[in-house]
Write a protein that holds these residues in place. Structure first.
Motif, PDB file in Angstrom:
ATOM      1  N   UNK A  46      37.395  36.268  53.325  1.00 51.70           N
ATOM      2  CA  UNK A  46      37.749  37.593  53.827  1.00 51.70           C
ATOM      3  C   UNK A  46      38.307  38.441  52.681  1.00 51.70           C
ATOM      4  N   UNK A  47      38.367  39.730  52.896  1.00 53.30           N
ATOM      5  CA  UNK A  47      38.928  40.626  51.884  1.00 53.30           C
ATOM      6  C   UNK A  47      40.392  40.287  51.629  1.00 53.30           C
ATOM      7  N   UNK A  48      41.143  39.950  52.678  1.00 50.82           N
ATOM      8  CA  UNK A  48      42.553  39.588  52.506  1.00 50.82           C
ATOM      9  C   UNK A  48      42.698  38.354  51.616  1.00 50.82           C
ATOM     10  N   UNK A  49      41.869  37.349  51.845  1.00 52.38           N
ATOM     11  CA  UNK A  49      41.914  36.133  51.030  1.00 52.38           C
ATOM     12  C   UNK A  49      41.541  36.448  49.581  1.00 52.38           C
ATOM     13  N   UNK A  50      40.523  37.286  49.416  1.00 47.68           N
ATOM     14  CA  UNK A  50      40.073  37.677  48.079  1.00 47.68           C
ATOM     15  C   UNK A  50      41.198  38.374  47.323  1.00 47.68           C
ATOM     16  N   UNK A  51      41.843  39.358  47.969  1.00 47.01           N
ATOM     17  CA  UNK A  51      42.885  40.117  47.286  1.00 47.01           C
ATOM     18  C   UNK A  51      44.104  39.260  46.984  1.00 47.01           C
ATOM     19  N   UNK A  52      44.422  38.306  47.840  1.00 45.11           N
ATOM     20  CA  UNK A  52      45.535  37.392  47.558  1.00 45.11           C
ATOM     21  C   UNK A  52      45.224  36.564  46.315  1.00 45.11           C
ATOM     22  N   UNK A  53      44.005  36.052  46.244  1.00 41.63           N
ATOM     23  CA  UNK A  53      43.599  35.264  45.082  1.00 41.63           C
ATOM     24  C   UNK A  53      43.544  36.139  43.826  1.00 41.63           C
ATOM     25  N   UNK A  54      43.031  37.345  43.965  1.00 41.63           N
ATOM     26  CA  UNK A  54      42.951  38.263  42.835  1.00 41.63           C
ATOM     27  C   UNK A  54      44.346  38.603  42.314  1.00 41.63           C
ATOM     28  N   UNK A  55      45.284  38.855  43.210  1.00 39.92           N
ATOM     29  CA  UNK A  55      46.651  39.166  42.779  1.00 39.92           C
ATOM     30  C   UNK A  55      47.268  38.010  42.004  1.00 39.92           C
ATOM     31  N   UNK A  56      47.035  36.791  42.450  1.00 40.10           N
ATOM     32  CA  UNK A  56      47.519  35.631  41.703  1.00 40.10           C
ATOM     33  C   UNK A  56      46.849  35.561  40.332  1.00 40.10           C
ATOM     34  N   UNK A  57      45.556  35.807  40.313  1.00 45.44           N
ATOM     35  CA  UNK A  57      44.797  35.776  39.064  1.00 45.44           C
ATOM     36  C   UNK A  57      45.330  36.789  38.059  1.00 45.44           C
ATOM     37  N   UNK A  58      45.702  37.966  38.526  1.00 39.54           N
ATOM     38  CA  UNK A  58      46.165  39.026  37.635  1.00 39.54           C
ATOM     39  C   UNK A  58      47.453  38.664  36.904  1.00 39.54           C
ATOM     40  N   UNK A  59      48.160  37.671  37.391  1.00 37.04           N
ATOM     41  CA  UNK A  59      49.412  37.254  36.766  1.00 37.04           C
ATOM     42  C   UNK A  59      49.217  36.176  35.708  1.00 37.04           C
ATOM     43  N   UNK A  60      48.002  35.716  35.505  1.00 41.37           N
ATOM     44  CA  UNK A  60      47.771  34.629  34.550  1.00 41.37           C
ATOM     45  C   UNK A  60      47.409  35.168  33.170  1.00 41.37           C
ATOM     46  N   UNK A  61      47.918  34.534  32.137  1.00 42.81           N
ATOM     47  CA  UNK A  61      47.545  34.955  30.782  1.00 42.81           C
ATOM     48  C   UNK A  61      46.058  34.742  30.504  1.00 42.81           C
ATOM     49  N   UNK A  62      45.460  33.762  31.185  1.00 40.96           N
ATOM     50  CA  UNK A  62      44.036  33.502  30.983  1.00 40.96           C
ATOM     51  C   UNK A  62      43.183  34.679  31.440  1.00 40.96           C
ATOM     52  N   UNK A  63      43.581  35.307  32.538  1.00 41.74           N
ATOM     53  CA  UNK A  63      42.841  36.482  33.011  1.00 41.74           C
ATOM     54  C   UNK A  63      42.950  37.618  32.004  1.00 41.74           C
ATOM     55  N   UNK A  64      44.153  37.807  31.482  1.00 41.46           N
ATOM     56  CA  UNK A  64      44.366  38.859  30.486  1.00 41.46           C
ATOM     57  C   UNK A  64      43.529  38.579  29.238  1.00 41.46           C
ATOM     58  N   UNK A  65      43.467  37.326  28.829  1.00 38.32           N
ATOM     59  CA  UNK A  65      42.656  36.964  27.666  1.00 38.32           C
ATOM     60  C   UNK A  65      41.171  37.200  27.927  1.00 38.32           C
ATOM     61  N   UNK A  66      40.739  36.938  29.163  1.00 37.98           N
ATOM     62  CA  UNK A  66      39.320  37.054  29.499  1.00 37.98           C
ATOM     63  C   UNK A  66      38.853  38.509  29.571  1.00 37.98           C
ATOM     64  N   UNK A  67      39.638  39.368  30.230  1.00 40.39           N
ATOM     65  CA  UNK A  67      39.226  40.761  30.392  1.00 40.39           C
ATOM     66  C   UNK A  67      40.456  41.663  30.499  1.00 40.39           C
ATOM     67  N   UNK A  68      41.093  41.964  29.371  1.00 40.28           N
ATOM     68  CA  UNK A  68      42.348  42.721  29.414  1.00 40.28           C
ATOM     69  C   UNK A  68      42.214  44.120  30.021  1.00 40.28           C
ATOM     70  N   UNK A  69      41.091  44.785  29.832  1.00 40.49           N
ATOM     71  CA  UNK A  69      40.944  46.139  30.378  1.00 40.49           C
ATOM     72  C   UNK A  69      40.939  46.130  31.905  1.00 40.49           C
ATOM     73  N   UNK A  70      40.198  45.223  32.486  1.00 43.58           N
ATOM     74  CA  UNK A  70      40.134  45.141  33.950  1.00 43.58           C
ATOM     75  C   UNK A  70      41.480  44.693  34.508  1.00 43.58           C
ATOM     76  N   UNK A  71      42.085  43.698  33.889  1.00 48.14           N
ATOM     77  CA  UNK A  71      43.371  43.190  34.385  1.00 48.14           C
ATOM     78  C   UNK A  71      44.430  44.280  34.324  1.00 48.14           C
ATOM     79  N   UNK A  72      44.515  44.989  33.230  1.00 46.05           N
ATOM     80  CA  UNK A  72      45.510  46.072  33.127  1.00 46.05           C
ATOM     81  C   UNK A  72      45.241  47.182  34.142  1.00 46.05           C
TER      82      UNK A  72
END
Length: 86
Positions: A34-60
């Motif tokens: 569901x969209x709610x599940x997706x956004x919960x997972x995405x919000x957690x992802x945005x807090x990881x340094x790995x996400x920032x390393x992978x795509x800093x423009x999108x994460x920011x």
């Protein structure tokens, strides 16, 4: 290193606006949740340094949008349950 699913989520957030279908429909079809599940997972992802390393423009960008929405909720005086702050 982030998972393939998380890489796909960041790629999706980079390009979802190029599709004709509603975002929630695309989320359900691509990520099988569901969209709610997706956004919960995405919000957690945005807090990881790995996400920032992978795509800093999108994460920011997503972090700025999230912060802007939080500020707007506080400015309007409503909480998550739709009540009013006093």
């Amino acid at each position: 290193m982030i998972s393939e699913r998380h890489q796909a989520m960041l790629e999706f957030e980079r390009n979802f606006w190029t599709f004709d279908e509603p975002k929630e429909t695309l989320i359900r079809a691509r990520f099988n949740c569901s969209a709610d599940e997706y956004y919960a997972e995405l919000n957690d992802l945005l807090e990881t340094p790995e996400a920032m390393d992978h795509d800093p423009l999108v994460v920011r960008r997503l972090q700025r949008q999230r912060l802007r929405r939080r500020r707007e909720r506080l400015d309007t005086g409503t909480d998550a349950q739709g009540g009013t702050h006093r």
